[in-house]
Design a protein around this motif. Structure first.
Motif, PDB file in Angstrom:
ATOM      1  N   PHE A 118       0.869  -1.188   0.000  1.00  0.00           N
ATOM      2  CA  PHE A 118       0.000   0.000   0.000  1.00  0.00           C
ATOM      3  C   PHE A 118       0.894   1.223   0.000  1.00  0.00           C
ATOM      4  O   PHE A 118       2.126   1.120   0.143  1.00  0.00           O
ATOM      5  N   TYR A 119       0.248   2.381  -0.138  1.00  0.00           N
ATOM      6  CA  TYR A 119       0.967   3.657   0.022  1.00  0.00           C
ATOM      7  C   TYR A 119      -0.022   4.585   0.717  1.00  0.00           C
ATOM      8  O   TYR A 119      -1.053   4.932   0.153  1.00  0.00           O
ATOM      9  N   LYS A 120       0.296   4.951   1.953  1.00  0.00           N
ATOM     10  CA  LYS A 120      -0.597   5.781   2.769  1.00  0.00           C
ATOM     11  C   LYS A 120      -0.793   7.168   2.149  1.00  0.00           C
ATOM     12  O   LYS A 120       0.009   7.613   1.335  1.00  0.00           O
ATOM     13  N   LYS A 121      -1.822   7.848   2.625  1.00  0.00           N
ATOM     14  CA  LYS A 121      -2.203   9.156   2.070  1.00  0.00           C
ATOM     15  C   LYS A 121      -1.022  10.133   2.069  1.00  0.00           C
ATOM     16  O   LYS A 121      -0.338  10.290   3.083  1.00  0.00           O
ATOM     17  N   HIS A 122      -0.815  10.809   0.943  1.00  0.00           N
ATOM     18  CA  HIS A 122       0.328  11.728   0.814  1.00  0.00           C
ATOM     19  C   HIS A 122       0.116  12.684  -0.356  1.00  0.00           C
ATOM     20  O   HIS A 122      -0.794  12.506  -1.159  1.00  0.00           O
ATOM     21  N   LEU A 123       1.003  13.680  -0.432  1.00  0.00           N
ATOM     22  CA  LEU A 123       1.135  14.530  -1.616  1.00  0.00           C
ATOM     23  C   LEU A 123       2.422  14.103  -2.321  1.00  0.00           C
ATOM     24  O   LEU A 123       3.333  13.589  -1.678  1.00  0.00           O
ATOM     25  N   ASP A 124       2.532  14.354  -3.614  1.00  0.00           N
ATOM     26  CA  ASP A 124       3.754  13.967  -4.326  1.00  0.00           C
ATOM     27  C   ASP A 124       4.811  15.074  -4.318  1.00  0.00           C
ATOM     28  O   ASP A 124       5.956  14.829  -4.701  1.00  0.00           O
ATOM     29  N   GLN A 125       4.435  16.269  -3.902  1.00  0.00           N
ATOM     30  CA  GLN A 125       5.433  17.339  -3.862  1.00  0.00           C
ATOM     31  C   GLN A 125       6.021  17.403  -2.451  1.00  0.00           C
ATOM     32  O   GLN A 125       5.286  17.378  -1.471  1.00  0.00           O
ATOM     33  N   TYR A 183      -4.221  15.093  -2.431  1.00  0.00           N
ATOM     34  CA  TYR A 183      -3.895  14.006  -1.494  1.00  0.00           C
ATOM     35  C   TYR A 183      -4.420  12.697  -2.074  1.00  0.00           C
ATOM     36  O   TYR A 183      -5.534  12.650  -2.608  1.00  0.00           O
ATOM     37  N   HIS A 184      -3.599  11.663  -1.991  1.00  0.00           N
ATOM     38  CA  HIS A 184      -4.001  10.381  -2.567  1.00  0.00           C
ATOM     39  C   HIS A 184      -3.314   9.252  -1.819  1.00  0.00           C
ATOM     40  O   HIS A 184      -2.347   9.480  -1.086  1.00  0.00           O
ATOM     41  N   GLU A 185      -3.820   8.025  -2.019  1.00  0.00           N
ATOM     42  CA  GLU A 185      -3.211   6.855  -1.398  1.00  0.00           C
ATOM     43  C   GLU A 185      -3.500   5.634  -2.260  1.00  0.00           C
ATOM     44  O   GLU A 185      -4.366   5.679  -3.135  1.00  0.00           O
TER      45      GLU A 185
HETATM   46 MN    MN Z   1       1.882   9.609  -4.846  1.00  0.00          MN
END
Ligand code: MN
Ligand code: OGA
Length: 207
Positions: A118-125, A183-185
């Motif tokens: 998985f990849y927890k909620k985050h921003l890419d910047q 924000y995405h995950e």
């Molecule tokens: Mn991302």
């Protein structure tokens, strides 16, 4: 012409809501070749565990992200990778023309989320380095079912009570979004989940 219309829709979506989902931006034959190449590299053991952060700060944080990645080297692209890269650079130039973003770079990796990753909620910047501007993800999974998990969850804001949209990582689905605000995950997947992920950049120094 059709391609132009698809590109325009992506640009309008980015301007209006910050994200865009397309289903037929790439030809099926091209996608077949790409997934064959990614699977071969994966089976060869060429991937490594993904890290978070930037520069000297890169760290393994499996409680935040547990996918495996293989970075594409701009100077050692296969013919197929080069075709994809060139398509993204064309899209980047179209975005620049319409939205005046001054994007001048691109970086990309293949990614595999094995079962339970998985990849927890985050921003890419990153807070300190604001170069990643538009995130672009191409999914390469045939016959993906909702029960397979692995959805890309796009949150409407940092505040979870504002809701979200789930996107299935179907073969050929192409998602673009603003790296600084969206924000995405990635929800846990139940089978290997293949993608090609990249970032259009505004480089502020030579890389
Ligand atoms: Mn991302
Ligand atoms: C990332 C990421 C989303 C996805 O690599 O930063 O958020 O759907 N990936 O693979």
């Amino acid at each position: 012409m059709i391609q132009d219309q698809l590109t325009h829709r992506i640009i309008d979506d980015l301007a209006e809501k910050g994200w865009s989902v397309s289903n037929n931006y790439f030809e099926p034959d091209f996608l077949d070749d790409l997934i064959a190449e990614e699977k071969e590299l994966w089976e060869d053991g060429s991937f490594r565990k993904a890290r978070i952060g930037t520069g000297d700060q890169k760290q393994l944080r499996p409680e935040i992200r547990s996918d495996h990645v293989l970075w594409l080297g701009e100077n050692e692209l296969t013919d197929l990778q080069k075709q994809y890269w060139n398509r993204i650079v064309e899209l980047r130039e179209d975005i620049n023309r319409e939205l005046y973003l001054g994007l001048n770079g691109y970086e990309a990796h293949f990614a595999v989320f094995p079962p339970n990753s998985f990849y927890k909620k985050h921003l890419d910047q990153f807070a300190a380095v604001k170069e990643r501007t538009i995130s672009c993800i191409l999914y390469l999974n045939k016959n993906w079912a909702v029960e397979d998990g692995g959805q890309l969850r796009i949150w409407n804001s940092e505040n979870e009570s504002d809701g979200f949209l789930d996107i299935q990582p179907h073969f050929g689905t192409f998602v673009c979004f603003r790296s600084d605000t969206v924000y995405h995950e990635v929800l846990p997947a139940n089978r290997d989940r293949f993608s090609l992920t990249g970032w259009m950049r505004k480089n502020t120094r030579l890389v």
